[in-house]
Design an enzyme around this catalytic site. Structure first.
Site, PDB file in Angstrom:
ATOM      1  N   PHE A 171     -23.260  14.000   4.843  1.00 18.56           N
ATOM      2  CA  PHE A 171     -22.686  13.495   6.092  1.00 18.56           C
ATOM      3  C   PHE A 171     -23.299  12.144   6.426  1.00 18.56           C
ATOM      4  CE2 PHE A 171     -26.446  15.918   7.115  1.00 18.56           C
ATOM      5  CZ  PHE A 171     -27.096  15.149   8.076  1.00 18.56           C
ATOM      6  N   CYS A 172     -22.570  11.363   7.222  1.00 17.80           N
ATOM      7  CA  CYS A 172     -23.067  10.085   7.737  1.00 17.80           C
ATOM      8  C   CYS A 172     -22.422   9.864   9.095  1.00 17.80           C
ATOM      9  CB  CYS A 172     -22.776   8.943   6.755  1.00 17.80           C
ATOM     10  SG  CYS A 172     -21.027   8.680   6.418  1.00 17.80           S
ATOM     11  N   THR A 173     -22.544   8.681   9.653  1.00 17.03           N
ATOM     12  CA  THR A 173     -22.090   8.454  11.031  1.00 17.03           C
ATOM     13  C   THR A 173     -20.586   8.643  11.186  1.00 17.03           C
ATOM     14  OG1 THR A 173     -23.879   6.855  11.304  1.00 17.03           O
ATOM     15  CG2 THR A 173     -22.144   6.861  12.967  1.00 17.03           C
TER      16      THR A 173
END
Length: 267
Positions: A171-173
């Site tokens: 996951f990331c922003t």
């Protein structure tokens, strides 16, 4: 009140200078940053709701951007000082030629299904940089301890190789870094890579806090500094000396905004 749009799309683009002029004209009443490269577009723009909605409709009308990914949020104050539309070699810098075509992608997981994926994955990886992970993350997620995204491939080689045949969740922003990270990993022999569709922003927007696995706040690259559940502005600050995001625990009696924080002292 300002409306904020975070957006990206990997798509082959041509005539970048002409597209740059077009986007500058469309977004002239807004602030923020748009990056365009031969591989696509990435950015965050903000303004009064009616002006932002009109600009987004015009951007989406450009044939290459008809299915652009975007996420809206709000800001109580102007989140950017000015508008920048920049030409880049990559819209998210990785320096890995094998992923430039973006033919391989991880399997997208909707926010509603993410908790189940967290339980089923052999390892969960936070694809963001160390200073972002400090403010918040999913419990048990690996922090690559990178300063720049271009360092992520080295982390993959040194820490994730034993998991090549097992399911990995990332996951990331907003999702764009996971697109490239998953492309790189799949190109290098990893079998099953899941990525949170729309990133942390989608999860915080659509997951009730009582059911959330998220801990802390999510760093964002604008004057709001961080967001919490419902994409409400968080409590984090930014040291204007060393540019390090600060939690409430980082602020002690010696803290002076823009002059002295524990990270300024440390480095």
């Amino acid at each position: 009140m300002f409306k904020v749009a975070t957006l990206y799309k990997f798509v082959p683009l041509h005539d970048l200078a002409l597209l740059q002029q077009q986007l500058q004209s469309i977004c002239s009443a807004l602030t923020g940053t748009l990056l365009i490269a031969s591989e696509g577009i990435n950015g965050t723009i903000a303004g009064p709701a009616d002006l932002l909605d009109y600009a987004m409709a015009q951007i989406a009308a450009i044939p290459s951007f008809n299915d652009l990914w975007y996420q809206y949020s709000e800001a109580g104050h102007k989140p950017f000082r000015r508008l920048k539309v920049r030409l880049k070699k990559e819209i998210i810098t990785m320096h890995q030629p094998e992923v430039q075509s973006m033919q391989l992608r991880g399997q997208h997981v909707l926010a509603a299904d993410w908790n189940k994926t967290l339980d089923q994955a052999a390892v969960v990886v936070d694809v963001r940089n160390d200073y972002e992970c400090r403010l918040g993350s999913f419990k048990g997620a690996l922090n690559p301890e990178t300063t720049y995204f271009s360092q992520f491939p080295a982390f993959v080689e040194t820490h994730l190789t034993p998991y090549k045949a097992q399911p990995i969740a990332m996951f990331c922003t907003g999702g764009i870094r996971c697109e490239k990270a998953s492309a790189y990993m799949l190109a290098n022999g990893f079998k099953t890579v899941y990525q949170l569709s729309g990133g942390i922003l989608q999860y915080l927007m659509h997951t009730h806090e009582a059911q959330s696995r998220w801990q802390g706040e999510c760093f964002v690259f604008d004057e709001r500094i961080s967001l919490g559940h419902g994409l409400k502005k968080g409590n984090s600050l930014l040291c204007y000396g060393c540019r390090m995001p600060l939690t409430e625990e980082d602020i002690d009696a010696d803290y002076q905004p823009g002059v002295r924080c524990k990270f300024c002292v440390k480095h």
